[in-house]
Design a protein around this motif. Structure first.
Motif, PDB file in Angstrom:
ATOM      1  N   VAL A  85       5.359 -13.177  -0.214  1.00 25.16           N
ATOM      2  CA  VAL A  85       6.131 -14.137   0.576  1.00 25.16           C
ATOM      3  C   VAL A  85       5.850 -13.907   2.058  1.00 25.16           C
ATOM      4  CG1 VAL A  85       8.463 -14.804   1.262  1.00 25.16           C
ATOM      5  CG2 VAL A  85       7.939 -14.407  -1.145  1.00 25.16           C
ATOM      6  N   TYR A  86       5.650 -15.004   2.812  1.00 22.28           N
ATOM      7  CA  TYR A  86       5.384 -14.903   4.246  1.00 22.28           C
ATOM      8  C   TYR A  86       6.513 -15.492   5.094  1.00 22.28           C
ATOM      9  CZ  TYR A  86       0.660 -13.733   2.797  1.00 22.28           C
ATOM     10  OH  TYR A  86      -0.425 -13.123   2.222  1.00 22.28           O
ATOM     11  N   SER A  87       7.525 -16.006   4.452  1.00 15.27           N
ATOM     12  CA  SER A  87       8.644 -16.616   5.162  1.00 15.27           C
ATOM     13  C   SER A  87       9.847 -15.678   5.164  1.00 15.27           C
ATOM     14  CB  SER A  87       9.024 -17.944   4.499  1.00 15.27           C
ATOM     15  OG  SER A  87      10.209 -18.458   5.049  1.00 15.27           O
ATOM     16  N   LYS A  88      10.589 -15.681   6.266  1.00 16.94           N
ATOM     17  CA  LYS A  88      11.759 -14.813   6.369  1.00 16.94           C
ATOM     18  C   LYS A  88      12.905 -15.290   5.483  1.00 16.94           C
ATOM     19  CE  LYS A  88      10.916 -13.287  11.129  1.00 16.94           C
ATOM     20  NZ  LYS A  88      11.445 -13.250  12.518  1.00 16.94           N
ATOM     21  N   ASN A  89      12.938 -16.575   5.179  1.00 18.97           N
ATOM     22  CA  ASN A  89      14.069 -17.142   4.445  1.00 18.97           C
ATOM     23  C   ASN A  89      13.616 -17.813   3.153  1.00 18.97           C
ATOM     24  OD1 ASN A  89      16.165 -16.557   6.489  1.00 18.97           O
ATOM     25  ND2 ASN A  89      14.988 -17.998   7.736  1.00 18.97           N
ATOM     26  N   PHE A  90      12.818 -17.093   2.371  1.00 21.09           N
ATOM     27  CA  PHE A  90      12.331 -17.651   1.107  1.00 21.09           C
ATOM     28  C   PHE A  90      13.391 -17.419   0.033  1.00 21.09           C
ATOM     29  CE2 PHE A  90      10.016 -17.962  -2.809  1.00 21.09           C
ATOM     30  CZ  PHE A  90       9.098 -18.971  -2.573  1.00 21.09           C
ATOM     31  N   THR A  91      13.998 -18.507  -0.460  1.00 20.19           N
ATOM     32  CA  THR A  91      15.116 -18.373  -1.394  1.00 20.19           C
ATOM     33  C   THR A  91      14.925 -19.119  -2.707  1.00 20.19           C
ATOM     34  OG1 THR A  91      16.240 -20.273  -0.378  1.00 20.19           O
ATOM     35  CG2 THR A  91      16.770 -18.081   0.489  1.00 20.19           C
ATOM     36  N   THR A  92      13.840 -19.911  -2.843  1.00 19.99           N
ATOM     37  CA  THR A  92      13.703 -20.760  -4.029  1.00 19.99           C
ATOM     38  C   THR A  92      12.288 -20.703  -4.587  1.00 19.99           C
ATOM     39  OG1 THR A  92      15.330 -22.289  -3.091  1.00 19.99           O
ATOM     40  CG2 THR A  92      14.041 -23.071  -4.955  1.00 19.99           C
ATOM     41  N   LEU A  93      12.190 -20.524  -5.898  1.00 22.97           N
ATOM     42  CA  LEU A  93      10.906 -20.540  -6.591  1.00 22.97           C
ATOM     43  C   LEU A  93      10.994 -21.557  -7.721  1.00 22.97           C
ATOM     44  CD1 LEU A  93       8.179 -19.115  -6.419  1.00 22.97           C
ATOM     45  CD2 LEU A  93       8.995 -17.469  -8.103  1.00 22.97           C
ATOM     46  N   HIS A  94       9.986 -22.431  -7.800  1.00 25.70           N
ATOM     47  CA  HIS A  94      10.020 -23.568  -8.714  1.00 25.70           C
ATOM     48  C   HIS A  94       8.927 -23.425  -9.771  1.00 25.70           C
ATOM     49  CE1 HIS A  94      10.940 -28.184  -8.802  1.00 25.70           C
ATOM     50  NE2 HIS A  94      11.067 -27.613  -9.974  1.00 25.70           N
ATOM     51  N   ASP A  95       9.300 -23.418 -11.039  1.00 25.01           N
ATOM     52  CA  ASP A  95       8.345 -23.424 -12.149  1.00 25.01           C
ATOM     53  C   ASP A  95       8.432 -24.785 -12.832  1.00 25.01           C
ATOM     54  OD1 ASP A  95       7.230 -20.514 -12.617  1.00 25.01           O
ATOM     55  OD2 ASP A  95       9.340 -20.288 -12.100  1.00 25.01           O
ATOM     56  N   LYS A  96       7.376 -25.585 -12.660  1.00 29.25           N
ATOM     57  CA  LYS A  96       7.399 -26.957 -13.154  1.00 29.25           C
ATOM     58  C   LYS A  96       6.778 -27.077 -14.542  1.00 29.25           C
ATOM     59  CE  LYS A  96       7.093 -29.040  -8.529  1.00 29.25           C
ATOM     60  NZ  LYS A  96       6.331 -29.987  -7.673  1.00 29.25           N
ATOM     61  N   ASN A  97       7.207 -28.126 -15.250  1.00 26.98           N
ATOM     62  CA  ASN A  97       6.601 -28.524 -16.526  1.00 26.98           C
ATOM     63  C   ASN A  97       6.487 -27.367 -17.518  1.00 26.98           C
ATOM     64  OD1 ASN A  97       6.206 -31.172 -15.522  1.00 26.98           O
ATOM     65  ND2 ASN A  97       4.316 -30.522 -14.522  1.00 26.98           N
ATOM     66  N   ILE A  98       7.624 -26.786 -17.876  1.00 23.67           N
ATOM     67  CA  ILE A  98       7.617 -25.699 -18.849  1.00 23.67           C
ATOM     68  C   ILE A  98       8.042 -26.186 -20.232  1.00 23.67           C
ATOM     69  CG2 ILE A  98       8.076 -23.957 -17.087  1.00 23.67           C
ATOM     70  CD1 ILE A  98      10.986 -23.947 -17.990  1.00 23.67           C
ATOM     71  N   GLY A  99       8.147 -27.501 -20.392  1.00 29.48           N
ATOM     72  CA  GLY A  99       8.620 -28.071 -21.645  1.00 29.48           C
ATOM     73  C   GLY A  99       7.557 -28.120 -22.721  1.00 29.48           C
ATOM     74  N   GLY A 100       7.965 -28.545 -23.916  1.00 25.44           N
ATOM     75  CA  GLY A 100       7.059 -28.685 -25.049  1.00 25.44           C
ATOM     76  C   GLY A 100       7.459 -29.886 -25.883  1.00 25.44           C
TER      77      GLY A 100
END
Length: 228
Positions: A85-100
């Motif tokens: 992480v390069y941002s001081k305020n990184f608070t959200t991580l998104h994992d897309k399209n994990i469905g089946g």
């Protein structure tokens, strides 16, 4: 680029520019002022380009699928991400399209507070971090999901979407001992075109499949099709 190097470049650029401006004023050559201001802007851009334009860098993403029964009624996937992480305020991580094709249930995450959401008909996972993740160090995030009735056909597929730039994406599939993998193909879908890639590696007993993509094309979709 770490903080010390960023700060060093900025300080050097500032000192050189101030010296240049003073010299230019003394010599009444205004063109030097604009030239040196341009140099300062360029140095600042080099120093902070990663901070401004890239809040996170993925080093590797690994998918580990385990199909637990020969009917394909239950499978578990562990998605492991190594990133900085390069941002001081990184608070959200998104994992897309994990469905089946069946039902997907989120099981657990090794960090943060995950929330399963539906976006445009597909399932995604949003992980919130409080306090924010520390910058300039590597983090390893693992999420585990359960797939119910998603691999019930003789020919099945797993779709991996490369939403972020990454050094490598690895997909491993473990098959039940009484129903091994017979064959497999891999395709890249990008810009409304499909390209067949090198075949995934299958173990001699058919119980393991591995597919590795180095420097995957961002926003490309990698489809692993297997017969079992």
């Amino acid at each position: 680029m770490n903080k010390k190097l960023k700060n060093s470049i900025e300080i050097v650029g500032l000192v050189v520019t101030i010296w240049g401006i003073i010299t230019a004023i003394q010599n009444e050559k205004i063109v030097y002022i604009f030239l040196l201001l341009f140099v300062l802007a360029a140095l600042s851009f080099v120093a902070f380009r990663e901070y401004i334009f890239k809040s996170i860098e993925f080093h590797s993403i690994d998918y580990e699928f385990t199909i637990h029964d020969k009917e394909g009624k239950r499978a578990v996937c562990k998605k492991k991400k190594l990133f900085t992480v390069y941002s001081k305020n990184f608070t959200t991580l998104h994992d897309k399209n994990i469905g089946g094709t069946g039902n997907v249930n989120f099981i657990k995450s090794n960090m943060g507070k995950p929330m399963q959401v539906t976006e445009g008909g597909s399932i995604s996972l949003i992980t919130m971090f409080h306090p924010p993740l520390k910058e300039d160090i590597q983090h390893k995030h693992t999420i585990e999901m359960e797939y119910i009735n998603c691999f019930t056909e003789s020919i099945e597929s797993i779709l991996i979407q490369a939403d972020r730039k990454c050094a490598a994406v690895t997909t491993n599939i473990s098959f039940p001992h009484d129903r091994p993998c017979k064959s497999a193909k891999a395709y890249l879908f990008f810009d409304d075109s499909a390209t067949q890639l090198d075949k995934p590696t299958i173990s001699d007993d058919g119980k393991k499949l591995e597919f590795v993509v180095t420097k995957p094309k961002q926003f490309g979709k990698y489809n692993i099709e297997f017969t079992w």
